[in-house]
Design an enzyme around this catalytic site. Structure first.
Site, PDB file in Angstrom:
ATOM      1  N   CYS A 114       0.819  -1.229   0.000  1.00 36.44           N
ATOM      2  CA  CYS A 114       0.000   0.000   0.000  1.00 36.44           C
ATOM      3  C   CYS A 114       0.845   1.269   0.000  1.00 36.44           C
ATOM      4  O   CYS A 114       0.308   2.371  -0.164  1.00 36.44           O
ATOM      5  CB  CYS A 114      -0.951  -0.015   1.187  1.00 36.44           C
ATOM      6  SG  CYS A 114      -1.886  -1.542   1.294  1.00 36.44           S
ATOM      7  N   HIS A 238      -3.150   6.794   2.797  1.00 39.69           N
ATOM      8  CA  HIS A 238      -3.649   5.510   2.308  1.00 39.69           C
ATOM      9  C   HIS A 238      -5.001   5.227   2.956  1.00 39.69           C
ATOM     10  O   HIS A 238      -5.154   5.329   4.178  1.00 39.69           O
ATOM     11  CB  HIS A 238      -2.634   4.410   2.643  1.00 39.69           C
ATOM     12  CG  HIS A 238      -3.175   3.039   2.403  1.00 39.69           C
ATOM     13  ND1 HIS A 238      -3.863   2.699   1.257  1.00 39.69           N
ATOM     14  CD2 HIS A 238      -3.164   1.923   3.177  1.00 39.69           C
ATOM     15  CE1 HIS A 238      -4.236   1.432   1.331  1.00 39.69           C
ATOM     16  NE2 HIS A 238      -3.830   0.945   2.487  1.00 39.69           N
ATOM     17  N   ASN A 268     -10.344  -0.702   0.745  1.00 40.96           N
ATOM     18  CA  ASN A 268      -8.886  -0.541   0.709  1.00 40.96           C
ATOM     19  C   ASN A 268      -8.384  -1.030  -0.653  1.00 40.96           C
ATOM     20  O   ASN A 268      -8.425  -2.227  -0.936  1.00 40.96           O
ATOM     21  CB  ASN A 268      -8.269  -1.358   1.851  1.00 40.96           C
ATOM     22  CG  ASN A 268      -6.754  -1.304   1.874  1.00 40.96           C
ATOM     23  OD1 ASN A 268      -6.123  -0.863   0.916  1.00 40.96           O
ATOM     24  ND2 ASN A 268      -6.164  -1.769   2.964  1.00 40.96           N
TER      25      ASN A 268
HETATM   26  C1  LIG Z   1      -9.596  -5.745  10.351  1.00 43.17           C
HETATM   27  C2  LIG Z   1     -10.173  -4.974  11.530  1.00 43.17           C
HETATM   28  C3  LIG Z   1     -11.277  -4.051  11.021  1.00 43.17           C
HETATM   29  C4  LIG Z   1     -10.768  -5.968  12.504  1.00 43.17           C
HETATM   30  O1  LIG Z   1     -11.264  -5.274  13.633  1.00 43.17           O
HETATM   31  P1  LIG Z   1     -10.972  -5.867  15.095  1.00 43.17           P
HETATM   32  O2  LIG Z   1     -11.709  -5.029  16.036  1.00 43.17           O
HETATM   33  O3  LIG Z   1      -9.482  -5.947  15.233  1.00 43.17           O
HETATM   34  O4  LIG Z   1     -11.647  -7.267  14.994  1.00 43.17           O
HETATM   35  P2  LIG Z   1     -11.039  -8.700  15.328  1.00 43.17           P
HETATM   36  O5  LIG Z   1     -10.190  -9.158  14.176  1.00 43.17           O
HETATM   37  O6  LIG Z   1     -10.426  -8.676  16.687  1.00 43.17           O
HETATM   38  O7  LIG Z   1     -12.347  -9.537  15.367  1.00 43.17           O
HETATM   39  C5  LIG Z   1     -13.371  -9.241  16.292  1.00 43.17           C
HETATM   40  C6  LIG Z   1     -14.521 -10.182  16.019  1.00 43.17           C
HETATM   41  O8  LIG Z   1     -15.141  -9.817  14.772  1.00 43.17           O
HETATM   42  C7  LIG Z   1     -15.242 -10.992  13.964  1.00 43.17           C
HETATM   43  N1  LIG Z   1     -15.145 -10.587  12.558  1.00 43.17           N
HETATM   44  C8  LIG Z   1     -14.037 -10.458  11.788  1.00 43.17           C
HETATM   45  N2  LIG Z   1     -14.400 -10.061  10.560  1.00 43.17           N
HETATM   46  C9  LIG Z   1     -15.738  -9.926  10.568  1.00 43.17           C
HETATM   47  C10 LIG Z   1     -16.674  -9.543   9.596  1.00 43.17           C
HETATM   48  N3  LIG Z   1     -16.325  -9.180   8.343  1.00 43.17           N
HETATM   49  N4  LIG Z   1     -17.972  -9.506   9.941  1.00 43.17           N
HETATM   50  C11 LIG Z   1     -18.368  -9.836  11.188  1.00 43.17           C
HETATM   51  N5  LIG Z   1     -17.526 -10.216  12.137  1.00 43.17           N
HETATM   52  C12 LIG Z   1     -16.231 -10.258  11.837  1.00 43.17           C
HETATM   53  C13 LIG Z   1     -14.083 -11.863  14.379  1.00 43.17           C
HETATM   54  O9  LIG Z   1     -14.342 -13.210  14.036  1.00 43.17           O
HETATM   55  C14 LIG Z   1     -14.089 -11.643  15.870  1.00 43.17           C
HETATM   56  O10 LIG Z   1     -15.105 -12.420  16.447  1.00 43.17           O
HETATM   57  P3  LIG Z   1     -14.872 -13.139  17.865  1.00 43.17           P
HETATM   58  O11 LIG Z   1     -14.654 -12.016  18.846  1.00 43.17           O
HETATM   59  O12 LIG Z   1     -16.135 -13.895  18.058  1.00 43.17           O
HETATM   60  O13 LIG Z   1     -13.666 -13.995  17.685  1.00 43.17           O
HETATM   61  C15 LIG Z   1      -9.086  -4.133  12.254  1.00 43.17           C
HETATM   62  O14 LIG Z   1      -8.173  -4.993  12.896  1.00 43.17           O
HETATM   63  C16 LIG Z   1      -8.332  -3.254  11.328  1.00 43.17           C
HETATM   64  O15 LIG Z   1      -8.878  -2.300  10.815  1.00 43.17           O
HETATM   65  N6  LIG Z   1      -7.043  -3.529  11.071  1.00 43.17           N
HETATM   66  C17 LIG Z   1      -6.272  -2.833  10.089  1.00 43.17           C
HETATM   67  C18 LIG Z   1      -6.464  -3.522   8.789  1.00 43.17           C
HETATM   68  C19 LIG Z   1      -5.935  -2.753   7.620  1.00 43.17           C
HETATM   69  O16 LIG Z   1      -6.162  -1.584   7.524  1.00 43.17           O
HETATM   70  N7  LIG Z   1      -5.250  -3.463   6.734  1.00 43.17           N
HETATM   71  C20 LIG Z   1      -4.705  -2.959   5.537  1.00 43.17           C
HETATM   72  C21 LIG Z   1      -3.501  -2.147   5.811  1.00 43.17           C
HETATM   73  S1  LIG Z   1      -2.679  -1.688   4.377  1.00 43.17           S
END
Ligand SMILES: CC(C)(COP(=O)(O)OP(=O)(O)OC[C@H]1O[C@@H](n2cnc3c(N)ncnc32)[C@H](O)[C@@H]1OP(=O)(O)O)[C@@H](O)C(=O)NCCC(=O)NCCS
Length: 320
Positions: A114, A238, A268
């Site tokens: 990215c 980004h 993204n």
């Molecule tokens: C990906 C992101 C949104 C996830 O949010 P989070 O609060 O960290 O969520 P988690 O991964 O801890 O998951 C929390 C719960 O949501 C669930 N979950 C994950 N994806 C889901 C979806 N699409 N829909 C519903 N539930 C979902 C998980 O299974 C988990 O459930 P559990 O608590 O029963 O195990 C967050 O980590 C994030 O924004 N990270 C940066 C990612 C990014 O920008 N990447 C590209 C960079 S270039």
């Protein structure tokens, strides 16, 4: 330091639009989960025969038409991408073929995930000359081709698209900072020859990295250029996640109106996200000649980079 200005910006999107509700028909998710955790409301995916190089070429043609420059005076055509259709020929060579660009133009792809578009801007700054003062810089991705549509934690985040800019050698202010931490775990997509060529991500690790590095990256650009936050017209970061950008605005005590966001529309799009934002800002009439922009990216490998670049030069006239 020799600088560059951005003369034009244009976008190209695939035909297939997918809302959060459409994603909820594929995996166990909901509009509520996606929009509150990420700010994303829809994204576009390549459909049928659509390819990343077609998107790149469409955006590039529009950017070149708008800049109104002689394509023979391009020093380079660089495509930032981590989802090329081919290892070779490069996406840039396919753009070259589609646009009929001259043989003397340096055409190559650049992969810094990215951060690719920012790295590409910095790269072409070193390639433009008085004789060939222009460069085409494209960010293009078909992330749907490397997405595991059974993994709800990643498939709702990404989208496809391309953005292109034409830059010109210039004496306008320019500054850049960059880095890479050699991370091999948080964002991974195996390449050619692998059975499962899918993006895998440790979302929390990426989030932590992003909110740590973006303020430092922006601060580094400001330090190098001797400018303050108030001197910058827009911060074009980004577009990964609204919560990341909100966090950065808060921690930097910045004016949120200066942090452009369009990730609700596209998700993204990795290396395409900053040029897509520039194209939308241009279409929305937000950009004026001489405006100072800080573009900042972060991504896989834990690469990061920021540039200060001007939108055209005051008094620069383009063929519209
Ligand atoms: C990906 C992101 C949104 C996830 O949010 P989070 O609060 O960290 O969520 P988690 O991964 O801890 O998951 C929390 C719960 O949501 C669930 N979950 C994950 N994806 C889901 C979806 N699409 N829909 C519903 N539930 C979902 C998980 O299974 C988990 O459930 P559990 O608590 O029963 O195990 C967050 O980590 C994030 O924004 N990270 C940066 C990612 C990014 O920008 N990447 C590209 C960079 S270039």
């Amino acid at each position: 330091m020799n600088g560059i200005t951005i003369l034009s910006a244009a976008a190209a999107l695939p035909a297939r639009r997918m809302t959060n509700d459409d994603m909820a028909a594929i995996v166990d998710t909901s509009d509520e989960w996606i929009s509150t955790r990420t700010g994303i409301r829809q994204r576009y995916f390549c459909a049928g025969e659509e390819t990343v190089w077609q998107l790149a070429a469409r955006a590039a043609r529009r950017a070149l038409d708008e800049a109104g420059i002689d394509p023979a005076r391009l020093a380079a055509c660089v495509v930032a991408t981590m989802s090329p259709a081919y290892a070779t020929p490069s996406t840039a060579c396919l753009v070259q073929r589609e646009l009929g660009l001259e043989e003397s133009i340096l055409c190559f792809d650049l992969n810094a995930a990215c951060s690719g578009f920012v790295f590409a801007l910095e790269t072409v700054r070193g390639l433009v000359t008085d004789e060939k003062p222009y460069a085409l810089v494209i960010g293009a991705e078909a992330l749907s081709h490397i997405t595991d549509f059974s993994d709800r934690s990643t498939c709702v985040l990404f989208g496809d698209g391309a953005g292109a800019v034409v830059v010109a050698k210039s004496g306008a202010p320019f500054a850049c900072v960059h880095g890479a931490r050699g991370n091999s775990e948080a964002l991974v997509c195996p390449a050619f020859g692998s059975e499962k060529q899918y993006l895998g991500m440790d979302g929390r690790a990426v989030f932590r990295f992003a909110v740590d590095i973006l303020p430092r990256c922006i601060g580094g650009v400001l330090d190098k250029s001797g400018l303050a936050m108030e001197d910058i017209d827009y911060f074009v970061c980004h577009q990964a996640n609204r919560r990341i950008l909100d966090h950065v605005v808060k921690s930097m005590k910045a004016d949120p109106a200066k942090f452009y966001m369009n990730l609700a529309r596209y998700g993204n799009t990795s290396a395409a996200s900053i040029p897509l934002a520039l194209a939308d800002m241009h279409t929305e009439g937000l950009l004026r000649p001489g405006m100072r922009l800080v573009c900042a990216g972060f991504g896989g490998g834990f690469t990061w980079g920021g540039v200060l670049v001007c939108w055209r030069e005051k008094g620069e006239h383009l063929c519209d």
